[in-house]
Design a protein around this motif. Sequence first.
Motif, PDB file in Angstrom:
ATOM      1  N   ALA A   1       0.146   6.588   8.135  1.00  0.00           N
ATOM      2  CA  ALA A   1       1.090   6.498   7.015  1.00  0.00           C
ATOM      3  C   ALA A   1       2.478   6.139   7.535  1.00  0.00           C
ATOM      4  N   THR A   2       3.017   6.984   8.431  1.00  0.00           N
ATOM      5  CA  THR A   2       4.376   6.753   8.932  1.00  0.00           C
ATOM      6  C   THR A   2       4.481   7.080  10.413  1.00  0.00           C
TER       7      THR A   2
ATOM      8  N   PHE B   1       1.384   2.378   6.574  1.00  0.00           N
ATOM      9  CA  PHE B   1       0.365   2.712   5.568  1.00  0.00           C
ATOM     10  C   PHE B   1      -0.849   1.793   5.674  1.00  0.00           C
TER      11      PHE B   1
ATOM     12  N   GLN C   1      -5.895   5.345  10.719  1.00  0.00           N
ATOM     13  CA  GLN C   1      -5.126   5.229   9.486  1.00  0.00           C
ATOM     14  C   GLN C   1      -3.780   5.938   9.659  1.00  0.00           C
TER      15      GLN C   1
ATOM     16  N   GLU D   1       2.228  10.303  11.211  1.00  0.00           N
ATOM     17  CA  GLU D   1       1.663  10.960  10.028  1.00  0.00           C
ATOM     18  C   GLU D   1       0.378  10.238   9.655  1.00  0.00           C
TER      19      GLU D   1
ATOM     20  N   LEU E   1      -2.656   8.841   7.544  1.00  0.00           N
ATOM     21  CA  LEU E   1      -2.824   8.394   6.166  1.00  0.00           C
ATOM     22  C   LEU E   1      -4.192   8.843   5.664  1.00  0.00           C
TER      23      LEU E   1
ATOM     24  N   TYR F   1       2.044  14.460  -0.465  1.00  0.00           N
ATOM     25  CA  TYR F   1       3.336  13.790  -0.341  1.00  0.00           C
ATOM     26  C   TYR F   1       3.956  13.569  -1.722  1.00  0.00           C
TER      27      TYR F   1
ATOM     28  N   TYR G   1      -3.085  13.418   2.141  1.00  0.00           N
ATOM     29  CA  TYR G   1      -1.673  13.224   2.477  1.00  0.00           C
ATOM     30  C   TYR G   1      -0.922  12.591   1.310  1.00  0.00           C
ATOM     31  N   VAL G   2      -1.484  11.556   0.720  1.00  0.00           N
ATOM     32  CA  VAL G   2      -0.817  10.862  -0.384  1.00  0.00           C
ATOM     33  C   VAL G   2      -0.595  11.811  -1.554  1.00  0.00           C
TER      34      VAL G   2
ATOM     35  N   ALA H   1       6.889   2.812   7.855  1.00  0.00           N
ATOM     36  CA  ALA H   1       5.766   3.251   7.017  1.00  0.00           C
ATOM     37  C   ALA H   1       4.726   2.144   6.889  1.00  0.00           C
TER      38      ALA H   1
ATOM     39  N   THR I   1       0.797  -1.228   0.000  1.00  0.00           N
ATOM     40  CA  THR I   1       0.000   0.000   0.000  1.00  0.00           C
ATOM     41  C   THR I   1       0.827   1.274   0.000  1.00  0.00           C
ATOM     42  N   ALA I   2       2.078   1.213   0.489  1.00  0.00           N
ATOM     43  CA  ALA I   2       2.890   2.427   0.611  1.00  0.00           C
ATOM     44  C   ALA I   2       3.682   2.695  -0.659  1.00  0.00           C
TER      45      ALA I   2
END
Length: 294
Positions: free
Chosen positions: A246-247, A268, A244, A191, A193, A201, A197-198, A266, A129-130
């Motif tokens: 992310a990191t 994710f 959720q 961080e 998710l 980023y 954000y995605v 990460a 997913t990451a």
Amino acid sequence: MTLNVDAGSKGRQVPSPPTERVVAVMHLLAGDPERDFSLADICRSLGISRATGHAILATLAQHRWVVRHESSATYSCGPAIGALARPAHDREFRSLLESLSETVGAQVFLARREGATLVVTDSVGDSLTAPRVTAGLRMPLVAPFGRDYVAWAGEAAIKSWLAGIGEPSTKLRKRLTAVLAEVRERGYVIERLSREYVRVYTALRALAADGEPDEITARLAGAFADLALVDYLPAELDGTPDHQVATISVPVRDADGVVSMSITAAPFRGLNAREISKIGTAVRAAARRIEESG
């Protein structure tokens, strides 16, 4: 004193005068890293023409060996110079990263600070997913990102970090102040998710490839901070079984106690509060091992 780079020392023949000029420019800038030099300063010190100086600096800036500060039209050493002092793939802590990746079940990477940029030096593990993070990836150190680098840096550094995105709203300033206090308390950055954000980023990664953060980078980061909920405060990790994430990042301090690196897991994916704490503890332990090895 004028240093004429076209004149050979004691009559020696310079093999490549153009190369000699480039080397002389870099020596001049590196000799006083806290100073910003104007084009006139550089040309006068080295005894070269304005046209020659401008051509050299434009090329060096394109490769990020120097940075041109638009507001003052001055120059200083750029982030790419620091990368030349060590391998692009810093594998000194590879076994530690591999162990951490196996423990947390996620991609793990190590980053170093170079001015206003964070550079990934090593990465292990994969995630379905990451986005793949590889050595050499650059990210701008601009609010609200890089909290692990500024949380312990003192009021002046935090104020400068916030000023990078303009004048934060009262609401955003309060949020980031509370978040930094929480980061100092628990020892790591979370961080969130989200779709936003995605997208941000991904955009920041692309912008960082062009060099030091600019106004577009700052505005993008500031817009994200205004629209998204940054990090997690203690009350926000209660009562919800699926956060959720992310990191999760932890600072790594050098011998002087300055945060010069960070180590990141990460995941994710969705995690509960206990899982977040477990990963945070594991990443903190890895960071301490890196510090103890220094």
